[in-house]
Scaffold this motif. Structure first.
Motif, PDB file in Angstrom:
ATOM      1  N   ASP A  11      50.255  39.211  38.292  1.00  0.00           N
ATOM      2  CA  ASP A  11      51.218  38.523  37.317  1.00  0.00           C
ATOM      3  C   ASP A  11      51.259  37.222  37.329  1.00  0.00           C
ATOM      4  O   ASP A  11      51.941  36.628  36.521  1.00  0.00           O
ATOM      5  CB  ASP A  11      52.736  39.169  37.810  1.00  0.00           C
ATOM      6  CG  ASP A  11      53.245  40.495  37.553  1.00  0.00           C
ATOM      7  OD1 ASP A  11      52.408  41.123  36.803  1.00  0.00           O
ATOM      8  OD2 ASP A  11      53.878  41.279  38.394  1.00  0.00           O
ATOM      9  N   THR A  12      50.709  36.427  38.200  1.00  0.00           N
ATOM     10  CA  THR A  12      50.460  35.041  38.554  1.00  0.00           C
ATOM     11  C   THR A  12      49.397  34.626  37.583  1.00  0.00           C
ATOM     12  O   THR A  12      49.463  33.318  37.404  1.00  0.00           O
ATOM     13  CB  THR A  12      50.062  34.519  39.853  1.00  0.00           C
ATOM     14  OG1 THR A  12      49.107  35.203  40.285  1.00  0.00           O
ATOM     15  CG2 THR A  12      51.658  34.961  40.714  1.00  0.00           C
ATOM     16  N   VAL A  13      48.757  35.508  36.952  1.00  0.00           N
ATOM     17  CA  VAL A  13      47.479  35.050  36.139  1.00  0.00           C
ATOM     18  C   VAL A  13      48.109  34.972  34.430  1.00  0.00           C
ATOM     19  O   VAL A  13      48.491  36.079  33.734  1.00  0.00           O
ATOM     20  CB  VAL A  13      46.504  36.049  36.188  1.00  0.00           C
ATOM     21  CG1 VAL A  13      45.432  35.592  35.055  1.00  0.00           C
ATOM     22  CG2 VAL A  13      45.978  36.166  37.557  1.00  0.00           C
ATOM     23  N   PRO A  14      47.828  33.916  34.106  1.00  0.00           N
ATOM     24  CA  PRO A  14      48.581  33.576  32.560  1.00  0.00           C
ATOM     25  C   PRO A  14      47.416  34.252  31.690  1.00  0.00           C
ATOM     26  O   PRO A  14      46.372  34.081  31.956  1.00  0.00           O
ATOM     27  CB  PRO A  14      48.654  32.098  32.370  1.00  0.00           C
ATOM     28  CG  PRO A  14      47.706  31.538  33.477  1.00  0.00           C
ATOM     29  CD  PRO A  14      47.886  32.355  34.207  1.00  0.00           C
ATOM     30  N   ALA A  15      48.056  34.850  30.763  1.00  0.00           N
ATOM     31  CA  ALA A  15      47.055  35.469  29.634  1.00  0.00           C
ATOM     32  C   ALA A  15      46.285  34.396  28.632  1.00  0.00           C
ATOM     33  O   ALA A  15      46.865  34.431  27.675  1.00  0.00           O
ATOM     34  CB  ALA A  15      47.520  36.682  29.016  1.00  0.00           C
ATOM     35  N   VAL A  16      45.626  33.724  29.436  1.00  0.00           N
ATOM     36  CA  VAL A  16      45.282  32.409  28.426  1.00  0.00           C
ATOM     37  C   VAL A  16      43.845  32.697  27.732  1.00  0.00           C
ATOM     38  O   VAL A  16      43.455  31.979  27.056  1.00  0.00           O
ATOM     39  CB  VAL A  16      44.893  31.307  29.351  1.00  0.00           C
ATOM     40  CG1 VAL A  16      46.265  30.657  30.061  1.00  0.00           C
ATOM     41  CG2 VAL A  16      43.882  31.392  30.268  1.00  0.00           C
TER      42      VAL A  16
ATOM     43  N   THR B 199      46.311  25.900  34.204  1.00  0.00           N
ATOM     44  CA  THR B 199      46.697  27.217  34.990  1.00  0.00           C
ATOM     45  C   THR B 199      46.995  26.937  36.285  1.00  0.00           C
ATOM     46  O   THR B 199      46.967  27.795  37.345  1.00  0.00           O
ATOM     47  CB  THR B 199      45.286  27.925  34.911  1.00  0.00           C
ATOM     48  OG1 THR B 199      44.270  27.414  35.588  1.00  0.00           O
ATOM     49  CG2 THR B 199      45.177  28.493  33.660  1.00  0.00           C
ATOM     50  N   GLY B 200      47.461  25.819  36.699  1.00  0.00           N
ATOM     51  CA  GLY B 200      48.191  25.496  37.889  1.00  0.00           C
ATOM     52  C   GLY B 200      47.153  24.874  39.054  1.00  0.00           C
ATOM     53  O   GLY B 200      46.052  24.281  38.698  1.00  0.00           O
ATOM     54  N   ASP B 201      47.577  24.761  40.173  1.00  0.00           N
ATOM     55  CA  ASP B 201      46.937  24.038  41.286  1.00  0.00           C
ATOM     56  C   ASP B 201      46.832  24.847  42.674  1.00  0.00           C
ATOM     57  O   ASP B 201      47.922  25.247  43.103  1.00  0.00           O
ATOM     58  CB  ASP B 201      47.713  22.557  41.466  1.00  0.00           C
ATOM     59  CG  ASP B 201      46.762  21.708  42.562  1.00  0.00           C
ATOM     60  OD1 ASP B 201      45.567  21.923  42.576  1.00  0.00           O
ATOM     61  OD2 ASP B 201      47.576  21.189  43.351  1.00  0.00           O
ATOM     62  N   PRO B 202      45.544  25.295  43.060  1.00  0.00           N
ATOM     63  CA  PRO B 202      44.395  24.932  42.218  1.00  0.00           C
ATOM     64  C   PRO B 202      44.326  25.948  41.031  1.00  0.00           C
ATOM     65  O   PRO B 202      45.245  26.847  40.864  1.00  0.00           O
ATOM     66  CB  PRO B 202      43.503  25.707  43.344  1.00  0.00           C
ATOM     67  CG  PRO B 202      44.298  26.583  43.926  1.00  0.00           C
ATOM     68  CD  PRO B 202      45.431  26.177  44.068  1.00  0.00           C
ATOM     69  N   PRO B 203      43.610  25.331  40.200  1.00  0.00           N
ATOM     70  CA  PRO B 203      43.603  25.913  38.718  1.00  0.00           C
ATOM     71  C   PRO B 203      42.621  27.285  38.919  1.00  0.00           C
ATOM     72  O   PRO B 203      41.887  27.708  39.910  1.00  0.00           O
ATOM     73  CB  PRO B 203      42.600  25.027  38.026  1.00  0.00           C
ATOM     74  CG  PRO B 203      41.750  24.094  39.012  1.00  0.00           C
ATOM     75  CD  PRO B 203      42.959  24.112  40.249  1.00  0.00           C
ATOM     76  N   LEU B 204      42.722  28.198  37.955  1.00  0.00           N
ATOM     77  CA  LEU B 204      41.844  29.171  37.786  1.00  0.00           C
ATOM     78  C   LEU B 204      40.691  28.924  37.558  1.00  0.00           C
ATOM     79  O   LEU B 204      40.226  27.993  36.811  1.00  0.00           O
ATOM     80  CB  LEU B 204      42.501  30.344  36.677  1.00  0.00           C
ATOM     81  CG  LEU B 204      43.730  30.995  37.060  1.00  0.00           C
ATOM     82  CD1 LEU B 204      44.431  31.664  35.846  1.00  0.00           C
ATOM     83  CD2 LEU B 204      43.830  31.955  38.100  1.00  0.00           C
TER      84      LEU B 204
END
Length: 194
Positions: free
Chosen positions: A41-46, A113-118
């Motif tokens: 759920d923490t993975v954005p559907a980018v 996608t955050g830190d650290p990035p995906l």
């Protein structure tokens, strides 16, 4: 009683998709030790496109192991003939483009996608972009190489990491890209025919 105990244990166990997937060689920049995978759920559907083709056949899916060093599969294998263009699934920066253990590998850190990035990884791929290049979703980053694949049929292995934690790369894709089957037209009632 045994059946009840096993049923309760199965219901309380974490889903397999939440466990760390080991069993494959770690791409560049991956942590050497295995860690449990974060909740998908923490993975954005980018993702805005598949890495190869329109809806490639998944030859082998995400198979996280039951234990840290147990057998599994840290990504998905997508059917792709040698020479097939490989595309960035989302905007980002090429963090690695080169060879690892004789295989061509391209890694892309995904923007926002955050830190650290995906970070997505693709192999075996002959890079057409240099390390440090900014790429956009759908941009060709290389082509599938003829050798070096662990698949029984020609394929590209697509991985996803956050730091040293492997995640299911299909979780990057929004539902409209994952939908299987042809579009269907439904009848419109109450509208006269032309």
């Amino acid at each position: 009683m045994l059946v009840v105990a096993l049923t309760v244990a199965a219901l309380l166990a974490p889903p397999a998709s939440r466990l760390f997937a080991a069993g494959a060689a770690a791409p560049p920049g991956a942590a050497a030790g295995a860690r449990p995978a974060a909740d998908d759920d923490t993975v954005p559907a980018v993702g805005r496109t598949w890495p190869v083709g329109v809806r490639p056949r998944v030859l082998r899916g995400w198979e996280p192991p039951a234990t840290v060093y147990g057998p599994g599969h840290r990504g998905v294998d997508l059917a792709a003939a040698p020479g097939t263009p490989v595309r960035a699934v989302a905007d980002g920066r090429v963090s690695f483009a080169g060879r690892v253990a004789g295989k061509g590998v391209v890694s892309v850190e995904l923007a926002g996608t955050g830190d650290p990035p995906l970070r997505t990884t693709y192999e075996p791929v002959r890079a057409s972009v240099p390390q440090g290049a900014e790429v956009t979703a759908g941009e060709v980053i290389g082509t599938v190489e003829a050798g070096g694949s662990h698949c029984t049929a020609p394929c590209v292995h697509w991985g996803l990491l956050r730091g040293g934690t492997y995640l299911d790369p299909l979780s990057l894709l929004p539902p409209w890209l994952l939908h299987q089957g042809p579009s269907r037209l439904l009848p419109v009632l109450g509208v006269p025919l032309p």
